[in-house]
Motif scaffolding. Structure first.
Motif, PDB file in Angstrom:
ATOM      1  N   ASN A  70       0.776  -1.502  -0.027  1.00  0.00           N
ATOM      2  CA  ASN A  70      -0.033   0.078   0.004  1.00  0.00           C
ATOM      3  C   ASN A  70       0.953   1.225  -0.053  1.00  0.00           C
ATOM      4  O   ASN A  70       0.410   2.418   0.097  1.00  0.00           O
ATOM      5  N   VAL A  71       2.111   1.109  -0.400  1.00  0.00           N
ATOM      6  CA  VAL A  71       2.991   2.265  -0.592  1.00  0.00           C
ATOM      7  C   VAL A  71       3.273   2.717  -1.990  1.00  0.00           C
ATOM      8  O   VAL A  71       3.684   1.671  -2.689  1.00  0.00           O
ATOM      9  N   ILE A  72       3.010   4.113  -1.989  1.00  0.00           N
ATOM     10  CA  ILE A  72       3.573   4.607  -3.535  1.00  0.00           C
ATOM     11  C   ILE A  72       4.813   5.064  -3.371  1.00  0.00           C
ATOM     12  O   ILE A  72       5.094   6.220  -2.775  1.00  0.00           O
ATOM     13  N   VAL A  73       5.712   4.186  -4.189  1.00  0.00           N
ATOM     14  CA  VAL A  73       7.203   4.790  -4.341  1.00  0.00           C
ATOM     15  C   VAL A  73       7.296   5.554  -5.489  1.00  0.00           C
ATOM     16  O   VAL A  73       7.147   4.830  -6.674  1.00  0.00           O
ATOM     17  N   ALA A  74       7.581   6.742  -5.471  1.00  0.00           N
ATOM     18  CA  ALA A  74       7.658   7.450  -6.524  1.00  0.00           C
ATOM     19  C   ALA A  74       8.390   8.754  -6.400  1.00  0.00           C
ATOM     20  O   ALA A  74       8.460   9.282  -5.306  1.00  0.00           O
ATOM     21  N   HIS A  75       9.201   9.201  -7.327  1.00  0.00           N
ATOM     22  CA  HIS A  75       9.929  10.618  -7.035  1.00  0.00           C
ATOM     23  C   HIS A  75       8.967  11.688  -6.790  1.00  0.00           C
ATOM     24  O   HIS A  75       7.877  11.760  -7.308  1.00  0.00           O
ATOM     25  N   PHE A  76       9.424  12.723  -6.077  1.00  0.00           N
ATOM     26  CA  PHE A  76       8.884  13.681  -5.736  1.00  0.00           C
ATOM     27  C   PHE A  76       8.657  14.585  -7.063  1.00  0.00           C
ATOM     28  O   PHE A  76       9.701  14.312  -7.845  1.00  0.00           O
ATOM     29  N   GLY A  77       7.788  15.570  -7.247  1.00  0.00           N
ATOM     30  CA  GLY A  77       7.914  16.258  -8.424  1.00  0.00           C
ATOM     31  C   GLY A  77       7.642  17.723  -8.120  1.00  0.00           C
ATOM     32  O   GLY A  77       6.950  17.835  -7.114  1.00  0.00           O
ATOM     33  N   ILE A  78       8.238  18.751  -8.863  1.00  0.00           N
ATOM     34  CA  ILE A  78       7.987  20.111  -8.950  1.00  0.00           C
ATOM     35  C   ILE A  78       7.873  20.589 -10.120  1.00  0.00           C
ATOM     36  O   ILE A  78       8.133  20.094 -11.149  1.00  0.00           O
TER      37      ILE A  78
END
Length: 339
Positions: A151-159
């Motif tokens: 249930n964990v979304i592992v994704a790069h942060f984004g700006i």
């Protein structure tokens, strides 16, 4: 009709591209933004900040049946919502997603109370998904809090791309004609290491942090600024010759925003390793330099960067445009919501 919302603690314009990816013809998202996380200048401001978190979470918890999906850009809005749900044992009413999660352990009795509180918050009965930008960190916090790894979304942060906006301000007046290295940020920074190691360097080091209370150890080439925030920080980031992010605790997620802003602005970047930033964003010698926390490693990285004529920064910007926008982050959340 139940609403789908994103709970944020920033100006709405900052996450429009992220929210646009969540919405489609069949499902629209609204942004509800509350600027609770302002300047941190003492116990009173911290108390006000946390009280705002509790109040806003309560406001949405009380009216929970109005919402189908709640995505919390500010993690505490969802975490405290989940705390209320756990405390009162209510029936689950909506999908609840925590964005940009991080947990920093505290010391002493306060630390024990805080950890107990977080365990009450991180309840898989009410929290559907938690987003973090690191696989290693996902493994660590799931083990510590018993949260389901699937249930964990592992994704790069984004700006959003800030290059054009930041560049229009021009160089800081103090450094119109001379180079400087920059370290900026509040949380999980090891500025003591950086200051101790900044010896015989070819440029000044500027540290911008309103929470770091240390001194420059009598070194004239180190300037500590505690009164710069918001737009005032833009030119400092855009025109530094080197951005340095010295991480204090390797497994704690932090520094993503500063790193990505630096990548967007084509800055040469140095990050201490191990760290989640080193794990997820940087390839040593390609789009930045990874160093151990030693004076020798720092000096070698500075020397290497000065010999490459900005190529690391150019590579960093190209990789940012390809992988690290808020559009990509929104797409990752959308996959989970649709699934």
């Amino acid at each position: 009709m139940k609403k789908n919302i994103v709970l944020a603690d920033c100006e709405k314009e900052e996450i429009l591209s992220f929210v646009a990816q969540l919405s489609d013809n069949n499902m629209k998202f609204e942004i509800h933004s509350y600027l609770a996380n302002g300047g941190r200048k003492g116990i009173l401001s911290e108390a006000k900040r946390y009280s705002n978190y509790f109040y806003i979470a309560w406001k949405y918890f009380v009216h929970r049946k109005k919402y189908r999906i709640i995505v919390a850009w500010q993690q505490f809005y969802a975490l405290i919502y989940s705390f209320y749900a756990s405390l009162f044992h209510v029936e689950k009413s909506n999908m609840l997603i925590v964005g940009n999660f991080t947990y920093k352990e505290k010391r002493g009795i306060i630390g024990k109370v805080y950890k107990g509180f977080m365990k009450k918050c991180i309840n898989a009965k009410y929290l559907d998904y938690i987003h973090v930008p690191s696989n290693k960190y996902a493994d660590a916090f799931c083990h510590e809090f018993g949260f389901p790894r699937e249930n964990v979304i592992v994704a790069h942060f984004g700006i959003d791309d800030c290059y054009g906006e930041y560049k229009k301000y021009g160089r800081p007046k103090e450094y119109c004609s001379k180079p400087y290295a920059l370290a900026i940020g509040r949380s999980n920074r090891d500025y003591d290491f950086l200051i101790h190691s900044w010896n015989n360097m070819p440029m000044d080091l500027v540290i911008i942090s309103d929470t770091y209370m240390g001194g420059n150890q009598g070194k004239r080439n180190i300037i500590i600024k505690r009164d710069i925030s918001g737009e005032k920080s833009f030119p400092w980031i855009a025109y530094c010759e080197i951005m340095i992010i010295p991480i204090a605790h390797a497994n704690l997620c932090s520094g993503d925003t500063v790193l990505l802003k630096s990548m967007a602005c084509a800055r040469n970047i140095i990050v201490t390793s191990p760290s989640t930033l080193a794990e997820m964003y940087l390839n040593d010698g390609v789009n930045g330099k990874l160093i151990s926390k030693t004076e020798e490693s720092l000096k070698e990285a500075v020397k290497y960067i000065l010999s490459t004529d900005g190529q690391l920064g150019i590579n960093a910007r190209n990789l940012f445009l390809e992988n690290y926008s808020r559009v990509n982050l929104g797409k990752n959340f959308k996959k989970v919501i649709k699934g």
